[in-house]
Design a protein around this motif. Structure first.
Motif, PDB file in Angstrom:
ATOM      1  N   ASN A   1       0.851  -1.190   0.000  1.00 25.56           N
ATOM      2  CA  ASN A   1       0.000   0.000   0.000  1.00 25.56           C
ATOM      3  C   ASN A   1       0.885   1.238   0.000  1.00 25.56           C
ATOM      4  O   ASN A   1       1.887   1.294   0.735  1.00 25.56           O
ATOM      5  CB  ASN A   1      -0.915   0.014   1.225  1.00 25.56           C
ATOM      6  N   VAL A   2       0.530   2.218  -0.812  1.00 23.27           N
ATOM      7  CA  VAL A   2       1.307   3.457  -0.859  1.00 23.27           C
ATOM      8  C   VAL A   2       0.374   4.646  -0.718  1.00 23.27           C
ATOM      9  O   VAL A   2      -0.801   4.580  -1.089  1.00 23.27           O
ATOM     10  CB  VAL A   2       2.117   3.576  -2.173  1.00 23.27           C
ATOM     11  N   ASP A   3       0.921   5.730  -0.194  1.00 21.36           N
ATOM     12  CA  ASP A   3       0.198   6.992  -0.084  1.00 21.36           C
ATOM     13  C   ASP A   3       0.681   7.941  -1.174  1.00 21.36           C
ATOM     14  O   ASP A   3       1.764   7.765  -1.754  1.00 21.36           O
ATOM     15  CB  ASP A   3       0.435   7.637   1.284  1.00 21.36           C
ATOM     16  N   GLU A   4      -0.122   8.954  -1.426  1.00 21.78           N
ATOM     17  CA  GLU A   4       0.291   9.981  -2.376  1.00 21.78           C
ATOM     18  C   GLU A   4       1.605  10.596  -1.923  1.00 21.78           C
ATOM     19  O   GLU A   4       1.817  10.833  -0.729  1.00 21.78           O
ATOM     20  CB  GLU A   4      -0.792  11.065  -2.482  1.00 21.78           C
ATOM     21  N   ASP A   5       2.512  10.825  -2.868  1.00 19.87           N
ATOM     22  CA  ASP A   5       3.835  11.425  -2.659  1.00 19.87           C
ATOM     23  C   ASP A   5       4.856  10.466  -2.065  1.00 19.87           C
ATOM     24  O   ASP A   5       6.002  10.861  -1.813  1.00 19.87           O
ATOM     25  CB  ASP A   5       3.757  12.696  -1.783  1.00 19.87           C
ATOM     26  N   ASP A   6       4.494   9.198  -1.826  1.00 22.00           N
ATOM     27  CA  ASP A   6       5.503   8.218  -1.418  1.00 22.00           C
ATOM     28  C   ASP A   6       6.506   8.035  -2.552  1.00 22.00           C
ATOM     29  O   ASP A   6       6.130   7.966  -3.727  1.00 22.00           O
ATOM     30  CB  ASP A   6       4.868   6.857  -1.112  1.00 22.00           C
ATOM     31  N   VAL A   7       7.795   7.927  -2.203  1.00 24.18           N
ATOM     32  CA  VAL A   7       8.817   7.663  -3.208  1.00 24.18           C
ATOM     33  C   VAL A   7       8.770   6.171  -3.554  1.00 24.18           C
ATOM     34  O   VAL A   7       8.848   5.315  -2.675  1.00 24.18           O
ATOM     35  CB  VAL A   7      10.220   8.048  -2.699  1.00 24.18           C
ATOM     36  N   LEU A   8       8.629   5.869  -4.833  1.00 27.45           N
ATOM     37  CA  LEU A   8       8.517   4.485  -5.288  1.00 27.45           C
ATOM     38  C   LEU A   8       9.846   3.953  -5.806  1.00 27.45           C
ATOM     39  O   LEU A   8      10.257   2.845  -5.467  1.00 27.45           O
ATOM     40  CB  LEU A   8       7.467   4.392  -6.407  1.00 27.45           C
ATOM     41  N   VAL A   9      10.493   4.755  -6.654  1.00 31.80           N
ATOM     42  CA  VAL A   9      11.715   4.330  -7.330  1.00 31.80           C
ATOM     43  C   VAL A   9      12.688   5.499  -7.352  1.00 31.80           C
ATOM     44  O   VAL A   9      12.275   6.653  -7.510  1.00 31.80           O
ATOM     45  CB  VAL A   9      11.400   3.861  -8.774  1.00 31.80           C
ATOM     46  N   GLN A  10      13.967   5.197  -7.192  1.00 29.69           N
ATOM     47  CA  GLN A  10      15.011   6.222  -7.313  1.00 29.69           C
ATOM     48  C   GLN A  10      15.841   5.945  -8.558  1.00 29.69           C
ATOM     49  O   GLN A  10      16.173   4.803  -8.867  1.00 29.69           O
ATOM     50  CB  GLN A  10      15.911   6.233  -6.079  1.00 29.69           C
ATOM     51  N   LEU A  11      16.168   7.019  -9.269  1.00 34.32           N
ATOM     52  CA  LEU A  11      16.987   6.928 -10.475  1.00 34.32           C
ATOM     53  C   LEU A  11      18.277   7.704 -10.265  1.00 34.32           C
ATOM     54  O   LEU A  11      18.265   8.810  -9.696  1.00 34.32           O
ATOM     55  CB  LEU A  11      16.246   7.506 -11.685  1.00 34.32           C
ATOM     56  N   GLY A  12      19.393   7.141 -10.701  1.00 38.93           N
ATOM     57  CA  GLY A  12      20.677   7.814 -10.599  1.00 38.93           C
ATOM     58  C   GLY A  12      21.195   8.228 -11.956  1.00 38.93           C
ATOM     59  O   GLY A  12      20.682   7.814 -12.988  1.00 38.93           O
TER      60      GLY A  12
END
Length: 629
Positions: free
Chosen positions: A618-629
């Motif tokens: 479960n995720v909330d709005e504005d939760d960080v899902l993926v990081q890109l470098g």
């Protein structure tokens, strides 16, 4: 001799039109004998729709539940019927033909007699296989007309549709007034036309109570020649549900129709048990507003079945919107504010989308798109800025032919998104896939079940079935229930006035002296509240340590809405993994929200350095899902 009209009890739809869940199998088995003892039902709706997904969410085996629930009615000679969505089977998205075909075989062997099949677009091409496969599986094929009111949905339109479905081999016709907005005279004319041309074809009427037409519609349907009427009963009748059997029985009997007597002792038993199930846990997902009639539904045309889950989910959407507004010091909205905005947006966009009948899944698609538009507009963004893949499929023809024409604005929007319109047979887009699921069953050493029913369940509901097998579904449900109970307890505590020291002590008493009574006042003097460590203020929590500074340029993909994080939506896609290179606009993942998969794309190019959520989280709005470098 007066003509007989028979009743069907919607014990599945009663629940799903009121809230989010249905009773567990032990509860269903408990209530079945009393339903039978009522003596007035020739049919009972036992399964279909979201019934089996809900079993899986509980951690229950839906195949076991269906067999145990239908058995008492089979033994009593009461026909059972299920609801299925043609191209979409008993889920929200299209189903391969081999999986659809297996469904009818499995459901018949589990004890379901009648398949009520509807296409949310009323496209006969989607219903043709439903009719064919149901009959091949030994079921009675009842093809449904999904009723709505628009400039293209006329008496002639539905009469022609019914004729086409009967010519295709449908044994029965259901006039499915899923929103209850069909005007009584309109319904009567449709049924009369069907019975005039096909007098031997059984016609069943299904209508919701919400907008207020239902009793008049049932009477018009009866006078026009209907054979069966769908009904509900207290405490889950009326509101977003259906008319109560007692009222319908009394009305039809007075009008001169023959109806079976009702065993009132058994009625009260079913009524009492149904209330007990609500008190047990099901009531936590039933909004009090769902128990009310609402003529605002006439304008929006949203169906009762969807309103049940909508009101249960609307709080989440409201919290998200208000959270955004509060951060910007703007006035928050009430639930009614958001509901009215939603209804108005549905009325605005529905004609632009080609008048899809507002029934599952297209009612959810139109509602979801309307709600996305509302929330985006509140946040100062543009309308149409977030459209789920399922909704695009409806727009471009992959789900079937829309009854009306798309607005030029929508056609242009599709073209700018690179969408290609499709005019072929929808089923051709979804090739057979059972072999893929057979392999998964074998690889996991899972039992195929009686009559391949476990294979069917995996193929029909892959994500939910995997979560059921792993135990995650049951765990998630129990955690959700615990949160609901805790929230209710806190609310109840707030509604009880705080105790005042000494308030429990009597202020007067009556003393009897030799038979003479005296009312004596009592004074305790000043009472200082006792010190209590329980009431002491908790020490302030230490401030959170600042996050370490980033050593390189990192971009984040954040959730634009609440829901479940899903890396893929089906087995044709390859899940993103750490190390993958992505370009701007590439698909990253999905957020499953309000029964649709919302595609999340990257706003920048880079390499995946971290995936911060697990599949199904479960995720909330504005939760960080993926990081890109």
């Amino acid at each position: 001799m007066s003509r007989e009209i028979k009743f069907s009890l919607l014990y599945r739809d009663m629940w799903q039109s009121s809230g989010k869940y249905v009773p567990k199998v032990e509860q269903l088995e408990k209530v079945a004998p009393a339903i039978i003892d009522m003596g007035c039902f020739d049919r009972v709706e036992t399964n279909g729709g979201g019934f089996e997904q809900i079993n899986l969410l509980f951690g229950e085996n839906p195949n076991v539940a269906n067999r145990r629930w239908t058995q008492p009615f089979n033994d009593a000679g009461i026909q059972t019927h299920m609801l299925e969505r043609a191209l979409n089977g008993i889920r929200m998205s299209p189903v391969p033909a081999d999986v659809r075909k297996l469904m009818y075989k499995v459901k018949k062997l589990q004890g379901t007699d009648i398949a009520r099949s509807f296409c949310g677009l009323n496209d006969p091409r989607n219903l043709e296989n439903s009719i064919k496969f149901a009959k091949e599986g030994g079921m009675i094929s009842q093809a449904a007309l999904s009723l709505t009111i628009s400039k293209v949905h006329t008496v002639e339109y539905y009469t022609k549709l019914a004729n086409t479905l009967i010519e295709m081999g449908a044994d029965e016709i259901c006039v499915k007034d899923m929103a209850g907005i069909g005007r009584p005279a309109f319904i009567g004319k449709i049924i009369k036309n069907i019975k005039t041309k096909h007098p031997e074809t059984i016609v069943q009427y299904h209508g919701h109570a919400g907008p207020g037409f239902s009793m008049a519609s049932i009477l018009e349907a009866a006078r026009a020649g209907v054979d069966y009427v769908d009904v509900a009963m207290e405490p889950l009748s009326w509101g977003t549900g259906h008319a109560d059997v007692l009222a319908v029985h009394g009305m039809l009997k007075d009008a001169g129709f023959k109806v079976k007597d009702i065993n009132m002792k058994a009625y009260m038993e079913v009524r009492s048990m149904t209330q007990d199930f609500m008190n047990d846990f099901l009531g936590y997902w039933i909004s009090s507003k769902n128990r009310q009639m609402n003529s605002l539904l006439i304008g929006s045309g949203l169906p009762g079945g969807m309103m049940g889950s909508l009101m249960a989910d609307l709080d989440t959407n409201l919290k998200s919107v208000n959270k955004w507004l509060e951060k910007r010091n703007k006035p928050v909205l009430t639930q009614d504010d958001l509901l009215i905005k939603l209804f108005e947006e549905v009325e605005y966009i529905w004609p632009m989308l080609g008048y899809p009948p507002l029934v599952t899944p297209f009612s959810q698609y139109v509602k979801n798109l309307a709600l996305m538009n509302v929330t985006q507009l509140i946040k100062g963004r543009e309308r149409w800025s977030m459209i789920a893949d399922n909704i695009w499929d409806m727009i471009i023809g992959k789900s079937g032919k829309l009854p009306g024409e798309l607005a030029p604005e929508i056609i242009h929007l599709a073209e700018t998104h690179g969408k290609q319109f499709y005019t072929g047979v929808p089923q051709d887009l979804y090739p057979d896939d059972l072999d893929h699921y057979r392999k998964e069953m074998k690889d996991n050493n899972w039992d195929f079940g009686q009559d391949d029913e476990e294979l069917f369940e995996l193929a029909m509901h892959p994500e939910q079935y995997r979560a059921y097998k792993s135990g995650k579904a049951k765990q998630d449900f129990e955690e959700e229930l615990a949160r609901k109970k805790e929230a209710k307890m806190k609310k109840d505590c707030k509604e009880v006035p705080a105790a005042v020291a000494g308030a429990y002590e009597p202020k007067s008493m009556i003393i009897d002296i030799n038979g003479e009574k005296f009312n004596v006042g009592i004074s305790y003097g000043d009472v200082a509240p006792a010190a209590s460590t329980n009431g002491a203020a908790a020490p302030a929590a230490p401030a959170a340590a600042p996050a370490p500074a980033a050593t390189g340029a990192v971009s984040e993909v954040v959730a634009p809405l609440e829901g479940k994080f899903m890396l893929t939506k089906d087995n044709t896609e390859t899940a993103l993994k750490v190390g993958d290179a992505v370009k701007e606009g590439d698909l990253i993942c999905y957020i499953e929200s309000m029964k649709t998969y919302n595609a999340i794309v990257s706003e920048s190019a880079g390499t995946v350095t971290a995936i911060l959520k697990a599949n199904g989280d479960n995720v909330d709005e504005d939760d960080v899902l993926v990081q890109l470098g």
